[in-house]
Write a protein that holds these residues in place. Structure first.
Motif, PDB file in Angstrom:
ATOM      1  N   ARG A 273      55.924  17.024  27.842  1.00 21.96           N
ATOM      2  CA  ARG A 273      55.821  18.237  28.636  1.00 21.96           C
ATOM      3  C   ARG A 273      54.643  18.162  29.593  1.00 21.96           C
ATOM      4  NH1 ARG A 273      59.210  22.052  26.615  1.00 21.96           N
ATOM      5  NH2 ARG A 273      59.776  21.940  24.394  1.00 21.96           N
TER       6      ARG A 273
ATOM      7  N   VAL B  12      51.393  19.330  31.518  1.00 17.14           N
ATOM      8  CA  VAL B  12      50.217  20.115  31.167  1.00 17.14           C
ATOM      9  C   VAL B  12      49.508  20.619  32.426  1.00 17.14           C
ATOM     10  CG1 VAL B  12      47.949  20.066  30.059  1.00 17.14           C
ATOM     11  CG2 VAL B  12      49.882  18.833  29.022  1.00 17.14           C
TER      12      VAL B  12
ATOM     13  N   ALA C 240      50.084  24.506  32.878  1.00 22.72           N
ATOM     14  CA  ALA C 240      51.070  25.124  31.991  1.00 22.72           C
ATOM     15  C   ALA C 240      50.484  26.405  31.398  1.00 22.72           C
ATOM     16  CB  ALA C 240      51.446  24.156  30.883  1.00 22.72           C
ATOM     17  N   ASP C 241      51.333  27.375  31.166  1.00 24.30           N
ATOM     18  CA  ASP C 241      50.864  28.657  30.632  1.00 24.30           C
ATOM     19  C   ASP C 241      50.107  28.470  29.315  1.00 24.30           C
ATOM     20  OD1 ASP C 241      53.744  30.649  31.718  1.00 24.30           O
ATOM     21  OD2 ASP C 241      51.912  30.029  32.755  1.00 24.30           O
ATOM     22  N   SER C 242      50.532  27.508  28.516  1.00 28.94           N
ATOM     23  CA  SER C 242      49.934  27.316  27.199  1.00 28.94           C
ATOM     24  C   SER C 242      48.483  26.847  27.253  1.00 28.94           C
ATOM     25  CB  SER C 242      50.762  26.322  26.394  1.00 28.94           C
ATOM     26  OG  SER C 242      50.830  25.083  27.062  1.00 28.94           O
ATOM     27  N   VAL C 243      48.039  26.351  28.409  1.00 31.69           N
ATOM     28  CA  VAL C 243      46.668  25.835  28.510  1.00 31.69           C
ATOM     29  C   VAL C 243      45.818  26.571  29.541  1.00 31.69           C
ATOM     30  CG1 VAL C 243      47.486  23.562  27.774  1.00 31.69           C
ATOM     31  CG2 VAL C 243      47.170  24.028  30.223  1.00 31.69           C
ATOM     32  N   LYS C 244      46.413  27.516  30.247  1.00 29.11           N
ATOM     33  CA  LYS C 244      45.645  28.267  31.244  1.00 29.11           C
ATOM     34  C   LYS C 244      44.473  28.981  30.591  1.00 29.11           C
ATOM     35  CE  LYS C 244      49.201  29.079  34.753  1.00 29.11           C
ATOM     36  NZ  LYS C 244      50.135  30.046  35.369  1.00 29.11           N
TER      37      LYS C 244
ATOM     38  N   ARG D  86      41.970  27.494  29.377  1.00 28.55           N
ATOM     39  CA  ARG D  86      41.301  26.554  28.460  1.00 28.55           C
ATOM     40  C   ARG D  86      41.135  25.160  29.063  1.00 28.55           C
ATOM     41  NH1 ARG D  86      43.753  25.157  23.839  1.00 28.55           N
ATOM     42  NH2 ARG D  86      45.870  25.423  24.651  1.00 28.55           N
TER      43      ARG D  86
ATOM     44  N   ARG E 187      43.132  23.655  20.171  1.00 30.64           N
ATOM     45  CA  ARG E 187      43.878  24.201  19.035  1.00 30.64           C
ATOM     46  C   ARG E 187      44.708  23.103  18.404  1.00 30.64           C
ATOM     47  NH1 ARG E 187      46.211  29.117  22.819  1.00 30.64           N
ATOM     48  NH2 ARG E 187      44.199  30.121  23.259  1.00 30.64           N
TER      49      ARG E 187
ATOM     50  N   GLU F  93      47.763  22.978  17.986  1.00 35.86           N
ATOM     51  CA  GLU F  93      48.996  22.753  18.751  1.00 35.86           C
ATOM     52  C   GLU F  93      48.771  21.915  20.009  1.00 35.86           C
ATOM     53  OE1 GLU F  93      47.781  25.732  17.795  1.00 35.86           O
ATOM     54  OE2 GLU F  93      48.042  27.264  19.369  1.00 35.86           O
ATOM     55  N   ASP F  94      47.520  21.606  20.327  1.00 37.67           N
ATOM     56  CA  ASP F  94      47.233  20.710  21.439  1.00 37.67           C
ATOM     57  C   ASP F  94      47.303  19.245  21.016  1.00 37.67           C
ATOM     58  OD1 ASP F  94      44.683  23.045  22.385  1.00 37.67           O
ATOM     59  OD2 ASP F  94      46.660  22.804  23.323  1.00 37.67           O
TER      60      ASP F  94
END
Length: 113
Positions: free
Chosen positions: A43, A45, A58-62, A64, A84, A86-87
């Protein structure tokens, strides 16, 4: 042919930080970081344009992660904060443009206490 060499991965505790580097043999391409966790698809990033003036995360890392590049040294960075579990994944550097693309060999990032 573009050579990409990643570095900076490792083991870090939750909440910690790492900075990944991708040394490229050219700075004229779009560059990005992708990641692949076990059993999951690769995916995107973060992406940065050739001049470094535009980035996308990606929204999941914005909030951070930050992507940046130093065209003087043809190096792209991924600063990762507040990591995290999940990273956890293998992180790959990619360069693309002019109808072609190139991948680095990947670097493992493990977030665990």
């Amino acid at each position: 042919q573009v050579q990409l060499v990643e570095s900076g991965g490792g083991l870090v505790q939750p909440g910690g930080s790492l900075r990944l580097s991708c040394a490229a043999s050219s700075n004229k391409y779009f560059m990005g970081w992708f990641r692949q966790a076990p059993g999951k698809p690769r995916r995107i990033v973060a992406v940065i344009n050739p001049s470094g003036s535009s980035t996308n995360l990606a929204d999941s890392v914005k909030g951070r992660f930050t992507i940046s590049r130093d065209n003087a040294t043809s190096t792209v960075y991924l600063q990762m904060n507040d990591l995290r579990s999940e990273d956890t994944a293998v992180y790959y550097c990619k360069a693309w443009g002019e109808g072609t693309d190139y991948w680095g060999q990947g670097t493992q990032v493990t977030v665990s206490s």
